[in-house]
Design a protein around this motif. Structure first.
Motif, short mmCIF file in Angstrom:
data_model
loop_
_atom_site.label_atom_id
_atom_site.label_comp_id
_atom_site.label_asym_id
_atom_site.label_seq_id
_atom_site.Cartn_x
_atom_site.Cartn_y
_atom_site.Cartn_z
N ILE A 9 -16.66 -50.11 16.87
CA ILE A 9 -17.65 -49.04 16.94
C ILE A 9 -18.94 -49.54 17.57
CG2 ILE A 9 -19.09 -47.53 15.50
CD1 ILE A 9 -16.66 -47.31 13.62
N GLN A 10 -19.30 -50.78 17.29
CA GLN A 10 -20.50 -51.37 17.88
C GLN A 10 -20.39 -51.44 19.40
OE1 GLN A 10 -21.44 -55.53 16.86
NE2 GLN A 10 -23.33 -54.78 15.96
N ALA A 11 -19.16 -51.54 19.92
CA ALA A 11 -18.94 -51.63 21.36
C ALA A 11 -18.73 -50.26 22.01
CB ALA A 11 -17.73 -52.52 21.65
N ALA A 12 -18.76 -49.20 21.21
CA ALA A 12 -18.50 -47.85 21.73
C ALA A 12 -19.72 -47.30 22.46
CB ALA A 12 -18.12 -46.92 20.60
N LYS A 13 -19.46 -46.33 23.31
CA LYS A 13 -20.52 -45.63 24.01
C LYS A 13 -20.86 -44.34 23.25
CE LYS A 13 -19.45 -47.50 28.59
NZ LYS A 13 -19.10 -47.19 30.00
N GLY A 46 -25.30 -46.09 22.43
CA GLY A 46 -24.31 -46.05 21.36
C GLY A 46 -24.84 -46.76 20.13
N TYR A 47 -24.00 -47.61 19.54
CA TYR A 47 -24.39 -48.33 18.31
C TYR A 47 -24.53 -49.83 18.58
CZ TYR A 47 -23.01 -43.89 16.25
OH TYR A 47 -22.90 -42.55 15.95
N GLN A 48 -24.85 -50.18 19.81
CA GLN A 48 -24.90 -51.60 20.18
C GLN A 48 -25.97 -52.37 19.42
OE1 GLN A 48 -24.63 -52.35 24.52
NE2 GLN A 48 -24.09 -50.21 24.72
N GLY A 49 -27.06 -51.71 19.03
CA GLY A 49 -28.13 -52.39 18.33
C GLY A 49 -28.04 -52.28 16.82
N TRP A 50 -27.02 -51.58 16.33
CA TRP A 50 -26.88 -51.40 14.89
C TRP A 50 -26.25 -52.63 14.26
CZ3 TRP A 50 -26.14 -46.05 12.45
CH2 TRP A 50 -26.89 -45.09 13.15
N THR A 51 -26.64 -52.91 13.02
CA THR A 51 -25.99 -54.00 12.30
C THR A 51 -24.62 -53.54 11.81
OG1 THR A 51 -26.86 -53.38 10.12
CG2 THR A 51 -28.23 -54.83 11.51
N ILE A 52 -23.78 -54.50 11.48
CA ILE A 52 -22.45 -54.17 10.96
C ILE A 52 -22.57 -53.37 9.67
CG2 ILE A 52 -20.32 -55.14 10.02
CD1 ILE A 52 -20.64 -55.33 13.08
N GLU A 53 -23.52 -53.73 8.81
CA GLU A 53 -23.70 -53.01 7.55
C GLU A 53 -24.13 -51.57 7.80
OE1 GLU A 53 -25.76 -53.57 3.15
OE2 GLU A 53 -26.21 -54.98 4.78
N ILE A 110 -23.42 -49.75 10.42
CA ILE A 110 -22.25 -49.04 10.94
C ILE A 110 -21.28 -48.70 9.80
CG2 ILE A 110 -20.20 -49.26 12.39
CD1 ILE A 110 -21.92 -50.87 14.34
N LEU A 111 -21.06 -49.66 8.91
CA LEU A 111 -20.13 -49.45 7.79
C LEU A 111 -20.59 -48.28 6.92
CD1 LEU A 111 -19.36 -53.12 6.72
CD2 LEU A 111 -17.72 -51.48 7.65
N THR A 112 -21.88 -48.18 6.65
CA THR A 112 -22.37 -47.15 5.75
C THR A 112 -22.67 -45.83 6.46
OG1 THR A 112 -24.61 -48.06 5.98
CG2 THR A 112 -23.30 -48.80 4.11
N ASP A 113 -23.41 -45.87 7.57
CA ASP A 113 -23.89 -44.65 8.21
C ASP A 113 -22.90 -44.03 9.19
OD1 ASP A 113 -26.15 -45.10 6.77
OD2 ASP A 113 -27.34 -45.86 8.44
N VAL A 114 -21.98 -44.81 9.72
CA VAL A 114 -21.01 -44.29 10.67
C VAL A 114 -19.62 -44.16 10.04
CG1 VAL A 114 -19.88 -44.63 12.91
CG2 VAL A 114 -22.27 -45.26 12.62
N MET A 115 -19.17 -45.22 9.36
CA MET A 115 -17.83 -45.23 8.80
C MET A 115 -17.76 -44.68 7.38
SD MET A 115 -16.50 -48.90 10.32
CE MET A 115 -14.76 -48.49 10.16
N GLY A 116 -18.92 -44.42 6.77
CA GLY A 116 -18.95 -43.76 5.48
C GLY A 116 -18.66 -44.63 4.28
N LEU A 117 -18.74 -45.95 4.44
CA LEU A 117 -18.52 -46.83 3.31
C LEU A 117 -19.67 -46.68 2.32
CD1 LEU A 117 -16.58 -49.09 2.29
CD2 LEU A 117 -18.12 -50.74 3.34
N GLN A 118 -19.34 -46.42 1.05
CA GLN A 118 -20.36 -46.17 0.05
C GLN A 118 -21.12 -47.42 -0.34
OE1 GLN A 118 -21.21 -43.06 -1.06
NE2 GLN A 118 -19.79 -42.40 0.54
N GLU A 119 -20.44 -48.54 -0.38
CA GLU A 119 -21.06 -49.79 -0.82
C GLU A 119 -20.45 -50.96 -0.08
OE1 GLU A 119 -23.30 -52.32 -1.89
OE2 GLU A 119 -23.71 -50.56 -3.16
N THR A 120 -21.31 -51.81 0.47
CA THR A 120 -20.83 -52.98 1.22
C THR A 120 -20.81 -54.25 0.37
OG1 THR A 120 -23.05 -53.47 2.04
CG2 THR A 120 -21.67 -52.01 3.39
N ARG A 121 -21.36 -54.19 -0.82
CA ARG A 121 -21.40 -55.36 -1.69
C ARG A 121 -20.23 -55.34 -2.67
NH1 ARG A 121 -26.24 -58.51 -0.44
NH2 ARG A 121 -27.56 -57.06 0.69
#
Length: 398
Positions: A287-291, A318-325, A327-338
């Motif tokens: 997703i980080q590499a997506a346009k 796209g999301y090139q400047g976003w952190t992995i965390e 992307i996980l929460t705001d794009v992929m909908g992961l509720q908690e990364t910890r």
């Protein structure tokens, strides 16, 4: 004649109702990359299978009617040579859906310009009956055959792929050898007792492709297999660079290190710039590499219904400047990364702070300190909170 330039095929929209766990969903696709993400079981692969089943009934066995209903259907709207068309197919729960006779509705979309691709963690040394099929195809297709215009272009692309994956590596040669130890007698062999070796030039000299890293080999195998599939669409060979059909890839990130995931995306964009690509992923690196507007994020609401999540604007980059965390929460909908252990520890720390219990807070802090990255900014905030209780002055554990 360049057959690939004559046929344009793109999926415009897919509506699914009561298929597998998808009760009702409508997805719009763009002409380039379409990256479907979401948690396991959300229906990502079902979307691909509905598209594929519009062209090929053999894949219908992967689709079932939703458990709550007696029948389900999907409608595929598509462009072929700039003309918009649609097909509706449906299945009944009582039917043996693994048989082609059970599909009802409109006729299948008549086109070969759709490719379903499976990503597997295999390398170029994999042998079938003593012969590697991909090496055999490369040698037979480009060395033992006369090259027309399309095949000349494709062979040039094949050789470029080696350096696209790693700029310090280049295609060197292929050679046919006689196996003096035994005679290979099967349908895959070149001449019963011969095999093919593929060599690359590296900064360390000329080596066999089998000696390259597994990641390099995996990416190369995917790219060369893709070229092979596109070429097989017509007996004269289709120009890969001009292919304007549809490519379906389930879990494009499967088994690949994040570094190779991004590289594979970049090379596929270059290799088939005119294709529509619909793929699924679990990887935030993809997703980080997506346009912009390439992400289709599926979520599950409080009623266990799948929906398309509204995503934050991602700008021209796209999301090139976003952190992995992020992307996980705001794009992929992961509720908690910890981890659950971390959540328990932070709750204990907060409770100790509310109770103004310096010893308990210090104990929880030490636990969190051992969990977190030493450079994590959260540690500074936790220390500031500890300072309000006098720091570690009363910490008997220290």
């Amino acid at each position: 004649m360049d057959i690939g330039a004559l046929t344009l095929l793109k999926i415009k929209k897919l509506y699914i109702e009561n298929i597998n766990n998808l009760e009702r969903i409508e997805i719009n696709f763009n002409d380039g990359f379409n990256i479907i993400c979401g948690q396991n079981g959300v229906g990502k692969t079902t979307v691909l299978n509905c598209v594929l089943a519009s062209f090929n009934r053999k894949k219908l066995g992967l689709l079932n009617v939703n458990a709550k209903e007696s029948h389900g259907f999907w409608e595929t709207k598509f462009y072929r040579n700039d003309a918009l068309d649609s097909r509706v197919h449906y299945i009944h729960k009582e039917d043996e859906i693994n048989h082609s006779r059970s599909i009802k509705g409109d006729k299948l979309i008549n086109s070969n310009y759709i490719i379903s691709f499976s990503v597997n963690n295999r390398n170029m040394s994999t042998q079938y009956y003593g012969v590697n099929p991909l090496k055999h195809w490369l040698y037979k297709n480009y060395y033992l055959s006369d090259l027309n215009y399309s095949k000349e272009n494709n062979f040039s692309l094949v050789k470029d792929c080696f350096s696209m994956i790693d700029r310090t590596v280049s295609f060197y040669k292929m050679e046919e050898y006689i196996d003096e130890r035994k005679s290979i007698r099967n349908s895959y062999s070149l001449h019963n007792d011969r095999y093919v070796e593929l060599y690359v030039a590296t900064t360390n000299g000329i080596i066999k492709i089998d000696q390259m890293s597994s990641g390099y080999q995996s990416v190369l195998l995917i790219l060369l297999s893709l070229v092979k599939k596109i070429e097989s669409l017509d007996r004269f060979g289709v120009s890969v660079h001009n292919f304007e059909g549809i490519l379906l890839i389930d879990e494009i990130d499967l088994y690949l290190h994040p570094e190779w995931q991004k590289k594979l995306m970049q090379i596929i964009r270059w290799l088939i710039p005119n294709a529509q690509i619909i793929t699924t992923t679990h990887s935030p690196h993809i997703i980080q590499a997506a346009k912009p507007r390439e992400i289709i994020s599926l979520g599950i609401d409080g009623k266990d219904q799948v929906f398309i999540r509204d995503l934050p604007d991602s700008s021209e980059y796209g999301y090139q400047g976003w952190t992995i965390e992020e992307i996980l929460t705001d794009v992929m909908g992961l509720q908690e990364t910890r981890s659950d252990e971390y959540k328990i520890a932070i709750r204990e720390f907060d409770r100790a702070m509310d109770d103004e219990n310096a010893n308990a807070a210090a104990y929880s802090y030490r636990k969190l300190e051992s969990m977190l990255n030493p450079n994590n900014s959260s540690l500074k905030l936790l220390r500031l909170q500890m300072a309000s209780l006098g720091g570690f002055n009363n910490d008997k554990i220290k």
